[in-house]
Write a protein that holds these residues in place. Structure first.
Motif, PDB file in Angstrom:
ATOM      1  N   UNK A  81       0.718  -0.772  -0.086  1.00 42.74           N
ATOM      2  CA  UNK A  81       0.385  -0.007  -0.170  1.00 42.74           C
ATOM      3  C   UNK A  81       0.776   1.547   0.060  1.00 42.74           C
ATOM      4  N   UNK A  82       0.572   2.925  -1.131  1.00 41.32           N
ATOM      5  CA  UNK A  82       1.170   3.711  -0.198  1.00 41.32           C
ATOM      6  C   UNK A  82       0.456   4.410   0.215  1.00 41.32           C
ATOM      7  N   UNK A  83       1.548   5.571   0.970  1.00 40.56           N
ATOM      8  CA  UNK A  83       1.290   5.663   2.299  1.00 40.56           C
ATOM      9  C   UNK A  83       1.241   7.884   2.028  1.00 40.56           C
ATOM     10  N   UNK A  84      -0.126   8.270   2.178  1.00 39.63           N
ATOM     11  CA  UNK A  84      -0.141   9.916   1.053  1.00 39.63           C
ATOM     12  C   UNK A  84       0.582  10.561   1.321  1.00 39.63           C
ATOM     13  N   UNK A  85       1.543  10.465   3.482  1.00 41.82           N
ATOM     14  CA  UNK A  85       2.338  11.487   3.479  1.00 41.82           C
ATOM     15  C   UNK A  85       3.886  10.881   2.758  1.00 41.82           C
ATOM     16  N   UNK A  86       4.011   9.679   2.220  1.00 46.23           N
ATOM     17  CA  UNK A  86       4.994   9.641   1.412  1.00 46.23           C
ATOM     18  C   UNK A  86       4.677  10.754   0.245  1.00 46.23           C
ATOM     19  N   UNK A  87       3.423  10.939  -0.269  1.00 50.03           N
ATOM     20  CA  UNK A  87       3.515  12.279  -1.639  1.00 50.03           C
ATOM     21  C   UNK A  87       3.649  13.092  -1.660  1.00 50.03           C
ATOM     22  N   UNK A  88       2.906  13.611   0.092  1.00 51.91           N
ATOM     23  CA  UNK A  88       2.741  15.104   0.222  1.00 51.91           C
ATOM     24  C   UNK A  88       4.404  15.553   0.490  1.00 51.91           C
ATOM     25  N   UNK A  89       5.307  14.586   1.234  1.00 53.77           N
ATOM     26  CA  UNK A  89       6.638  15.037   1.070  1.00 53.77           C
ATOM     27  C   UNK A  89       7.479  15.623   0.331  1.00 53.77           C
ATOM     28  N   UNK A  90       7.227  14.197  -0.031  1.00 52.12           N
ATOM     29  CA  UNK A  90       8.422  14.502  -2.358  1.00 52.12           C
ATOM     30  C   UNK A  90       7.140  15.818  -2.854  1.00 52.12           C
ATOM     31  N   UNK A  91       6.531  16.122  -2.782  1.00 49.84           N
ATOM     32  CA  UNK A  91       5.757  17.120  -3.550  1.00 49.84           C
ATOM     33  C   UNK A  91       6.041  18.603  -2.704  1.00 49.84           C
ATOM     34  N   UNK A  92       6.243  19.148  -1.308  1.00 55.89           N
ATOM     35  CA  UNK A  92       7.058  19.372  -1.272  1.00 55.89           C
ATOM     36  C   UNK A  92       8.265  19.905  -1.266  1.00 55.89           C
ATOM     37  N   UNK A  93       9.607  19.057  -0.532  1.00 59.85           N
ATOM     38  CA  UNK A  93      10.551  18.798  -1.786  1.00 59.85           C
ATOM     39  C   UNK A  93      11.106  19.196  -3.348  1.00 59.85           C
ATOM     40  N   UNK A  94      10.278  19.026  -3.760  1.00 60.27           N
ATOM     41  CA  UNK A  94      10.150  18.260  -5.229  1.00 60.27           C
ATOM     42  C   UNK A  94       9.943  20.321  -5.330  1.00 60.27           C
ATOM     43  N   UNK A  95       9.224  20.763  -4.839  1.00 59.12           N
ATOM     44  CA  UNK A  95       9.103  23.144  -5.046  1.00 59.12           C
ATOM     45  C   UNK A  95      10.546  22.939  -4.618  1.00 59.12           C
ATOM     46  N   UNK A  96      11.770  22.529  -4.190  1.00 61.55           N
ATOM     47  CA  UNK A  96      12.803  23.228  -4.623  1.00 61.55           C
ATOM     48  C   UNK A  96      14.363  23.106  -4.945  1.00 61.55           C
ATOM     49  N   UNK A  97      13.904  20.762  -4.912  1.00 61.04           N
ATOM     50  CA  UNK A  97      15.430  21.206  -3.945  1.00 61.04           C
ATOM     51  C   UNK A  97      16.319  20.662  -5.456  1.00 61.04           C
ATOM     52  N   UNK A  98      15.464  21.207  -6.518  1.00 67.67           N
ATOM     53  CA  UNK A  98      15.840  21.605  -8.423  1.00 67.67           C
ATOM     54  C   UNK A  98      16.983  22.299  -8.064  1.00 67.67           C
ATOM     55  N   UNK A  99      16.690  23.452  -7.284  1.00 60.59           N
ATOM     56  CA  UNK A  99      17.362  24.744  -6.913  1.00 60.59           C
ATOM     57  C   UNK A  99      18.996  24.385  -6.394  1.00 60.59           C
ATOM     58  N   UNK A 100      18.873  23.416  -5.842  1.00 58.28           N
ATOM     59  CA  UNK A 100      19.923  22.734  -4.593  1.00 58.28           C
ATOM     60  C   UNK A 100      20.875  21.510  -6.066  1.00 58.28           C
ATOM     61  N   UNK A 101      20.171  21.390  -6.291  1.00 48.92           N
ATOM     62  CA  UNK A 101      20.681  19.616  -7.000  1.00 48.92           C
ATOM     63  C   UNK A 101      21.068  20.061  -8.601  1.00 48.92           C
ATOM     64  N   UNK A 102      20.281  21.067  -9.302  1.00 53.87           N
ATOM     65  CA  UNK A 102      21.182  21.231 -10.889  1.00 53.87           C
ATOM     66  C   UNK A 102      21.875  21.908 -10.960  1.00 53.87           C
ATOM     67  N   UNK A 103      22.412  22.930  -9.966  1.00 55.69           N
ATOM     68  CA  UNK A 103      23.752  22.890 -10.290  1.00 55.69           C
ATOM     69  C   UNK A 103      24.596  22.590 -10.247  1.00 55.69           C
ATOM     70  N   UNK A 104      24.619  21.621  -8.802  1.00 56.86           N
ATOM     71  CA  UNK A 104      25.695  20.299  -9.185  1.00 56.86           C
ATOM     72  C   UNK A 104      25.504  19.071  -9.812  1.00 56.86           C
ATOM     73  N   UNK A 105      25.020  19.149 -10.417  1.00 60.81           N
ATOM     74  CA  UNK A 105      24.379  18.242 -11.889  1.00 60.81           C
ATOM     75  C   UNK A 105      24.948  18.711 -12.842  1.00 60.81           C
ATOM     76  N   UNK A 106      25.362  20.007 -12.881  1.00 63.68           N
ATOM     77  CA  UNK A 106      25.843  20.499 -14.146  1.00 63.68           C
ATOM     78  C   UNK A 106      27.159  20.521 -14.244  1.00 63.68           C
ATOM     79  N   UNK A 107      27.745  20.081 -12.849  1.00 62.58           N
ATOM     80  CA  UNK A 107      29.291  20.048 -12.489  1.00 62.58           C
ATOM     81  C   UNK A 107      30.198  18.585 -12.828  1.00 62.58           C
ATOM     82  N   UNK A 108      28.942  18.341 -12.535  1.00 64.05           N
ATOM     83  CA  UNK A 108      29.501  16.486 -11.823  1.00 64.05           C
ATOM     84  C   UNK A 108      29.576  15.645 -13.021  1.00 64.05           C
ATOM     85  N   UNK A 109      30.700  14.380 -12.561  1.00 65.90           N
ATOM     86  CA  UNK A 109      31.622  13.546 -13.895  1.00 65.90           C
ATOM     87  C   UNK A 109      30.238  12.283 -14.349  1.00 65.90           C
TER      88      UNK A 109
END
Length: 215
Positions: A81-109
């Motif tokens: 079974x899926x837990x709606x709280x996991x979806x809610x957590x992911x939705x919240x984090x995905x609202x900002x996380x690319x601002x942290x990840x994408x600049x690093x991905x662009x530099x990584x090997x």
């Protein structure tokens, strides 16, 4: 079967996971990020992941691939079974996380950035979408604190280290790729249950973490 991917791509990780969980062989083909011809030839548009089946036909969309492979032997693993709280957590984090990840991905090997042109292609497209990477990197300390705080909230939701809700479900397919991406970021404070889950899922799915190239 062949799976066309980018190594940094969380959607590609979703497709990779089901092969690892079921211990099924698949040939991973990492496309250069500026290679538009290959995916367009396979499915008519530049997307990843793409599964090329043994009959030569091709399928895009990560969750379509996951469900196809999971049911292909009539012994599906993702029965929990899926837990709606996991979806809610992911939705919240995905609202900002690319601002942290994408600049690093662009530099990584990553193999998809094996040429300067491929790396520039990624950087130019993503900066056009979310803003100047140098500016975003100046905000990284605050974002690292924010994700560390949010991971402490996630820690309370993890039932078992081998399945977030106690039995493998699509929540695992959605959650692990984000956690794997976060291993590219040095300085995150990982709570114990989240770290155990992250490491266990990497082993189960046979998908490597990014700690060795963390920035």
């Amino acid at each position: 079967m062949k799976l066309y991917i980018y190594d940094h791509c969380p959607f590609c990780v979703k497709a990779r996971m089901i092969f690892g969980l079921k211990n099924l062989p698949v040939e991973l083909i990492v496309m250069l990020n500026d290679d538009e011809a290959t995916p367009k030839k396979l499915v008519g548009q530049k997307v990843a992941p793409i599964l090329q089946k043994d009959d030569g036909s091709a399928m895009p969309e990560s969750m379509d691939i996951v469900r196809f492979i999971d049911k292909s032997d009539r012994e599906p693993l993702l029965n929990g079974k899926m837990n709606p709280a996991i979806s809610d957590w992911l939705r919240h984090v995905n609202g900002y996380i690319n601002k942290l990840l994408l600049p690093r991905i662009a530099e990584a090997a990553f193999a998809e950035f094996a040429t300067p042109e491929a790396r520039s292609y990624f950087r130019n497209k993503k900066e056009a979408a979310i803003g100047d990477f140098a500016e975003l990197k100046s905000h990284a300390p605050g974002l690292i604190k924010k994700i560390s705080d949010d991971l402490r909230q996630l820690d309370k939701l993890i039932v078992k280290p081998n399945a977030v809700n106690g039995e493998l479900s699509e929540d695992d397919i959605h959650l692990f790729p984000l956690l794997r991406s976060l291993t590219l970021v040095a300085g995150i404070d990982w709570p114990s249950r989240v770290a155990d889950y992250r490491d266990n899922m990497a082993k189960q799915t046979q998908v490597n973490l990014l700690s060795s190239i963390a920035i």
